[in-house]
Design a protein around this motif. Structure first.
Motif, PDB file in Angstrom:
ATOM      1  N   LEU A 122       0.857  -1.180   0.000  1.00  0.00           N
ATOM      2  CA  LEU A 122       0.000   0.000   0.000  1.00  0.00           C
ATOM      3  C   LEU A 122       0.896   1.235   0.000  1.00  0.00           C
ATOM      4  O   LEU A 122       1.688   1.432   0.912  1.00  0.00           O
ATOM      5  CB  LEU A 122      -0.902   0.002   1.244  1.00  0.00           C
ATOM      6  CG  LEU A 122      -1.844   1.203   1.387  1.00  0.00           C
ATOM      7  CD1 LEU A 122      -2.842   1.253   0.238  1.00  0.00           C
ATOM      8  CD2 LEU A 122      -2.577   1.151   2.726  1.00  0.00           C
ATOM      9  N   ASN A 123       0.761   2.048  -1.033  1.00  0.00           N
ATOM     10  CA  ASN A 123       1.625   3.225  -1.179  1.00  0.00           C
ATOM     11  C   ASN A 123       0.762   4.491  -1.143  1.00  0.00           C
ATOM     12  O   ASN A 123       0.113   4.849  -2.120  1.00  0.00           O
ATOM     13  CB  ASN A 123       2.395   3.147  -2.496  1.00  0.00           C
ATOM     14  CG  ASN A 123       3.413   4.266  -2.644  1.00  0.00           C
ATOM     15  OD1 ASN A 123       3.740   4.943  -1.676  1.00  0.00           O
ATOM     16  ND2 ASN A 123       3.897   4.471  -3.850  1.00  0.00           N
ATOM     17  N   VAL A 124       0.724   5.134   0.012  1.00  0.00           N
ATOM     18  CA  VAL A 124      -0.057   6.363   0.178  1.00  0.00           C
ATOM     19  C   VAL A 124       0.810   7.418   0.857  1.00  0.00           C
ATOM     20  O   VAL A 124       1.613   7.092   1.731  1.00  0.00           O
ATOM     21  CB  VAL A 124      -1.333   6.129   1.011  1.00  0.00           C
ATOM     22  CG1 VAL A 124      -2.364   5.343   0.230  1.00  0.00           C
ATOM     23  CG2 VAL A 124      -1.009   5.421   2.317  1.00  0.00           C
ATOM     24  N   PRO A 125       0.673   8.682   0.487  1.00  0.00           N
ATOM     25  CA  PRO A 125       1.483   9.743   1.103  1.00  0.00           C
ATOM     26  C   PRO A 125       0.865  10.254   2.393  1.00  0.00           C
ATOM     27  O   PRO A 125      -0.352  10.147   2.591  1.00  0.00           O
ATOM     28  CB  PRO A 125       1.488  10.832   0.030  1.00  0.00           C
ATOM     29  CG  PRO A 125       0.160  10.674  -0.637  1.00  0.00           C
ATOM     30  CD  PRO A 125      -0.125   9.192  -0.647  1.00  0.00           C
ATOM     31  N   SER A 135     -14.164   3.706   5.647  1.00  0.00           N
ATOM     32  CA  SER A 135     -12.756   3.309   5.639  1.00  0.00           C
ATOM     33  C   SER A 135     -12.423   2.619   6.954  1.00  0.00           C
ATOM     34  O   SER A 135     -13.027   2.902   7.994  1.00  0.00           O
ATOM     35  CB  SER A 135     -11.846   4.533   5.448  1.00  0.00           C
ATOM     36  OG  SER A 135     -11.940   5.410   6.558  1.00  0.00           O
ATOM     37  N   GLY A 136     -11.445   1.733   6.907  1.00  0.00           N
ATOM     38  CA  GLY A 136     -11.055   1.016   8.109  1.00  0.00           C
ATOM     39  C   GLY A 136     -10.543   1.939   9.198  1.00  0.00           C
ATOM     40  O   GLY A 136     -10.896   1.794  10.373  1.00  0.00           O
ATOM     41  N   MET A 137      -9.697   2.901   8.819  1.00  0.00           N
ATOM     42  CA  MET A 137      -9.185   3.844   9.800  1.00  0.00           C
ATOM     43  C   MET A 137     -10.329   4.673  10.376  1.00  0.00           C
ATOM     44  O   MET A 137     -10.391   4.935  11.585  1.00  0.00           O
ATOM     45  CB  MET A 137      -8.134   4.758   9.164  1.00  0.00           C
ATOM     46  CG  MET A 137      -7.394   5.647  10.155  1.00  0.00           C
ATOM     47  SD  MET A 137      -6.289   4.727  11.254  1.00  0.00           S
ATOM     48  CE  MET A 137      -4.893   4.410  10.143  1.00  0.00           C
ATOM     49  N   GLY A 138     -11.250   5.074   9.517  1.00  0.00           N
ATOM     50  CA  GLY A 138     -12.404   5.841   9.964  1.00  0.00           C
ATOM     51  C   GLY A 138     -13.283   5.051  10.917  1.00  0.00           C
ATOM     52  O   GLY A 138     -13.756   5.581  11.935  1.00  0.00           O
ATOM     53  N   VAL A 191     -10.547   1.565  -1.767  1.00  0.00           N
ATOM     54  CA  VAL A 191      -9.708   1.362  -2.960  1.00  0.00           C
ATOM     55  C   VAL A 191      -9.691  -0.122  -3.271  1.00  0.00           C
ATOM     56  O   VAL A 191      -9.293  -0.941  -2.427  1.00  0.00           O
ATOM     57  CB  VAL A 191      -8.263   1.864  -2.726  1.00  0.00           C
ATOM     58  CG1 VAL A 191      -7.404   1.580  -3.952  1.00  0.00           C
ATOM     59  CG2 VAL A 191      -8.261   3.353  -2.403  1.00  0.00           C
ATOM     60  N   ALA A 192     -10.134  -0.487  -4.456  1.00  0.00           N
ATOM     61  CA  ALA A 192     -10.201  -1.894  -4.842  1.00  0.00           C
ATOM     62  C   ALA A 192      -8.827  -2.550  -4.730  1.00  0.00           C
ATOM     63  O   ALA A 192      -7.825  -2.007  -5.194  1.00  0.00           O
ATOM     64  CB  ALA A 192     -10.717  -2.018  -6.272  1.00  0.00           C
TER      65      ALA A 192
END
Length: 243
Positions: A122-125, A135-138, A191-192
């Motif tokens: 997983l590449n996110v800034p 969302s999982g974090m949410g 995100v799929a």
């Protein structure tokens, strides 16, 4: 937002990412700021004591004042727990992308990230946001909220009219599962092909909620879910103690 205030914080966050002194022109190019206003901003930050300026190589760097403020706030928010040590520990144990998240109004924001070790990861800034309700974090962050607050969030999302529709009953069922399991899991929800397993950190107050997650490809997270959950819990207990 006051533009100059936003730019000042963007500059400080940039140093956290590059982790080295920078020239004014490097900072201006990084954010597409005008050279003249960048120079004025940096000079102001130097005068206020938040940046240092080396006359020899013309480079700027944050001062110890930032470290002192951060150290105090870290202690006030998390007691003796060490977030960076926790993230490093999780990263070495799990290998997936480790993400620190906070609530930003109706969104969960990724404020610090350690990229995974795998070729496919997983590449996110830093600064990435995800909807609280999708969302999982949410879900991890929302699981700490009272029913009235959750209902108010649902109404605000509906009134906003942007993004995907929100179902209050479905959200409540999801949050009930999060509370029962002690963690949130999101597999391809936003995100799929990508997912996250997220947990709340103990000892955070109502307005200072923080969650941490391990993100990666859905198939790998699903096959390792029990292992990842065990490793995350063990790391949190080592650095923050049992909730």
């Amino acid at each position: 937002m006051v533009k100059s205030v936003g730019r000042a914080f963007e500059v400080l966050e940039a140093f956290n990412e590059v982790r080295k002194p920078m020239l004014a022109i490097e900072i201006a190019k990084r954010f597409s700021f005008p050279a003249s206003s960048t120079a004025a901003l940096l000079k102001s930050m130097v005068k206020l004591g938040y940046l240092s300026f080396d006359q020899r190589d013309r480079r700027y760097f944050p001062t110890i004042r930032i470290a002192i403020i951060s150290e105090y706030l870290h202690g006030a928010l998390f007691g003796q727990g060490n977030l960076m040590a926790l993230m490093g520990d999780m990263h070495s144990q799990i290998g997936e992308t480790i993400i620190l998240g906070i609530r930003k109004d109706l969104e969960a924001q990724y404020v610090h990230i350690i990229p995974g070790i795998y070729p496919i990861m997983l590449n996110v800034p830093p600064g990435t946001v995800r909807p609280l309700h999708r969302s999982g974090m949410g879900w991890a962050l929302l699981s700490q909220c009272e029913e009235a607050e959750i209902r108010a969030i649902v109404e605000r999302v509906k009134a906003d009219g942007r993004g995907s529709p929100i179902d209050h009953t479905e959200l409540i069922a999801t949050l009930k599962e999060v509370r029962t399991l002690g963690y949130a899991r999101s597999y391809g929800t936003y995100v799929a092909g990508s997912g996250i397993i997220a947990m709340n950190l103990p000892g955070t107050s109502h307005d200072r909620r923080v969650a941490i997650g391990a993100g990666g490809p859905v198939d790998r997270l699903q096959s390792r879910e029990r292992e990842i959950v065990r490793l995350m819990r063990a790391a949190i207990n080592r650095h923050f103690g049992k909730p």
